[in-house]
Design a protein around this motif. Sequence first.
Motif, short mmCIF file in Angstrom:
data_model
loop_
_atom_site.label_atom_id
_atom_site.label_comp_id
_atom_site.label_asym_id
_atom_site.label_seq_id
_atom_site.Cartn_x
_atom_site.Cartn_y
_atom_site.Cartn_z
N SER A 280 13.30 -4.98 4.21
CA SER A 280 14.05 -3.73 4.15
C SER A 280 14.35 -3.33 2.71
O SER A 280 14.82 -4.14 1.91
N TYR A 281 14.05 -2.07 2.39
CA TYR A 281 14.56 -1.49 1.15
C TYR A 281 16.04 -1.24 1.45
O TYR A 281 16.43 -0.14 1.81
N ALA A 282 16.83 -2.30 1.36
CA ALA A 282 18.21 -2.23 1.85
C ALA A 282 19.11 -1.55 0.83
O ALA A 282 19.89 -0.66 1.17
N ALA A 283 19.00 -1.97 -0.42
CA ALA A 283 19.82 -1.38 -1.47
C ALA A 283 18.93 -0.48 -2.32
O ALA A 283 18.50 -0.84 -3.40
N LYS A 284 18.66 0.68 -1.77
CA LYS A 284 17.79 1.63 -2.48
C LYS A 284 18.63 2.79 -3.00
O LYS A 284 19.29 3.50 -2.23
N TYR A 285 18.60 2.93 -4.30
CA TYR A 285 19.46 3.91 -4.96
C TYR A 285 18.77 5.26 -5.13
O TYR A 285 17.53 5.33 -5.23
N PRO B 132 7.66 8.92 -11.87
CA PRO B 132 6.20 8.73 -11.96
C PRO B 132 5.56 8.39 -10.61
O PRO B 132 4.44 8.80 -10.33
N PHE B 133 6.30 7.68 -9.73
CA PHE B 133 5.78 7.36 -8.40
C PHE B 133 5.53 8.64 -7.62
O PHE B 133 4.52 8.80 -6.94
N ARG B 134 6.47 9.58 -7.73
CA ARG B 134 6.30 10.83 -6.99
C ARG B 134 5.10 11.60 -7.52
O ARG B 134 4.42 12.28 -6.77
N TYR C 107 20.71 10.46 1.39
CA TYR C 107 20.35 9.22 2.10
C TYR C 107 20.22 8.00 1.20
O TYR C 107 20.46 6.89 1.67
N GLN C 108 19.85 8.17 -0.06
CA GLN C 108 19.79 7.00 -0.95
C GLN C 108 21.18 6.77 -1.58
O GLN C 108 22.01 7.68 -1.63
N ILE C 109 21.40 5.52 -2.07
CA ILE C 109 22.75 5.13 -2.52
C ILE C 109 23.09 5.72 -3.89
O ILE C 109 22.24 5.79 -4.78
N ALA D 232 13.15 -7.59 -5.82
CA ALA D 232 13.49 -6.40 -6.60
C ALA D 232 12.22 -5.58 -6.76
O ALA D 232 11.12 -6.14 -6.85
N TYR D 233 12.38 -4.29 -6.80
CA TYR D 233 11.24 -3.41 -7.08
C TYR D 233 11.39 -2.91 -8.51
O TYR D 233 12.31 -2.16 -8.81
N GLN D 234 10.49 -3.38 -9.37
CA GLN D 234 10.43 -2.84 -10.73
C GLN D 234 9.65 -1.54 -10.61
O GLN D 234 8.42 -1.54 -10.52
N SER E 30 16.54 8.31 -10.66
CA SER E 30 15.57 9.14 -11.37
C SER E 30 14.43 8.31 -11.92
O SER E 30 13.50 8.85 -12.53
N PHE E 31 14.49 7.02 -11.71
CA PHE E 31 13.40 6.14 -12.17
C PHE E 31 12.18 6.20 -11.24
O PHE E 31 11.21 5.49 -11.47
N TYR E 32 12.24 6.99 -10.16
CA TYR E 32 11.08 7.08 -9.26
C TYR E 32 10.13 8.22 -9.65
O TYR E 32 9.13 8.43 -8.96
N ILE F 129 0.82 -1.21 0.00
CA ILE F 129 0.00 0.00 0.00
C ILE F 129 0.85 1.27 0.00
O ILE F 129 1.72 1.43 0.87
N PHE F 130 0.58 2.17 -0.94
CA PHE F 130 1.20 3.49 -0.94
C PHE F 130 0.12 4.56 -0.84
O PHE F 130 -0.79 4.59 -1.66
N PRO F 131 0.20 5.39 0.18
CA PRO F 131 -0.84 6.38 0.39
C PRO F 131 -0.67 7.65 -0.44
O PRO F 131 0.44 8.16 -0.60
N1 LIG Z 1 9.74 6.40 0.36
C1 LIG Z 1 9.37 6.71 -0.89
C2 LIG Z 1 9.28 5.65 -1.92
N2 LIG Z 1 8.80 4.39 -1.74
C3 LIG Z 1 8.78 3.77 -2.98
C4 LIG Z 1 9.27 4.68 -3.92
C5 LIG Z 1 9.44 4.50 -5.41
C6 LIG Z 1 8.61 3.46 -6.07
C7 LIG Z 1 8.50 3.60 -7.55
O1 LIG Z 1 9.14 4.46 -8.19
O2 LIG Z 1 7.73 2.81 -8.13
C8 LIG Z 1 9.62 5.85 -3.26
C9 LIG Z 1 10.11 7.05 -3.95
C10 LIG Z 1 11.28 7.78 -3.45
O3 LIG Z 1 12.13 7.27 -2.74
O4 LIG Z 1 11.32 8.97 -3.77
#
Ligand SMILES: NCc1[nH]cc(CCC(=O)O)c1CC(=O)O
Length: 334
Positions: free
Chosen positions: A200-205, A212-214, A230-232, A280-282, A208-210, A85-87
């Motif tokens: 854990s989102y352990a290896a979260k980079y 559309p999520f934003r 904070y991200q890798i 993995a998160y696509q 710029s692929f995020y 779930i993403f709010p």
């Molecule tokens: N905590 C934020 C979060 N949780 C999942 C995603 C990205 C998911 C996606 O792009 O599909 C993000 C975006 C970010 O770190 O800015």
Amino acid sequence: MPATPIIAPFPATRLRRLRRTPALRALTAERHVSTENLIWPIFVTEVAGGEGEIPSMPGVDRLTLDGAKRAAERAMNLGIPAICIFPHSDPDLKTEGCERAWDPENIGNRAIRAIKEVAPDLAVMTDIALDPYNINGHDGFVRDGIILNDETVEALVRMALAQAEAGADILGPSDMMDGRIGALRRALEQAGHKDVAILSYAAKYASSFYGPFRDAVGASGRLVGDKKTYQINPANRDEALRCVARDLAEGADMVMVKPGMPYLDICREVKDQFGAPTYAYQVSGEYAMMEGAIRAGWLKREVVMESLLSFRRAGCDGILTYYAPQVAEALAQR
Ligand SMILES: NCc1[nH]cc(CCC(=O)O)c1CC(=O)O
């Protein structure tokens, strides 16, 4: 793989023999994607009129609470094991103090309870980070332009406890603060939530692929600066492995690499080194790239399954993908 693959010289060996028919290809397929490998991320809105298609993610909708329930039933009927779930929260309720993040009545927690009502056996995963409730779009508290680590971890603990209380099965800290996994694990134990899992989102980079999520969660316009403190750094591989080692040592049950396709080397490395349940998160940008090209007629829809196979080949146990229901439907028809 054997240390020295045994291969007779041509023509004794003709590798094409086993590619000749669909039956032979099926018999020799090394990896499969099945519905059990899928986690379906959904967006749930509390904004009146906020539901409907996300322009940069054609085919993906923001859902109302009722829509989320229907999605959960669909997932359950298809055999998808987990939903995430993403709010999409009310912009007027975003604050600098992010108090809504641990409100039992925030849209994320309401969605957990609503889904558990209609689909109790479906695993419900959450996102732990302050960004949906933060006025400036960051995953942590901001003071004088600095993202505060330790203060944020305390807030994440409150957020996690509220989610566990609402009935979440798997907590997904995506914030990349240091020390959060240990703090979450200790707090969950103390509060009696001993069996709540942490993915854990352990290896979260810092990717710029995020983008559309934003858009989907309404954070794009707000984000001041970027998340690079904070991200890798996408240049780094050793650092990602240290993050995974650290998170497992602090009590993560499962680990994630994110984004997916541009980081398949990391997936393989993580699986080989740690042997932990690896996901993995696509991400949204990967979805947008493929879906955009498919809709333009530039690529065939087969690329979706091919992309998911790449994660399985790279050692992932599962994939978070916006394509989950579509893929599950296609698999059910086989
Ligand atoms: N905590 C934020 C979060 N949780 C999942 C995603 C990205 C998911 C996606 O792009 O599909 C993000 C975006 C970010 O770190 O800015």
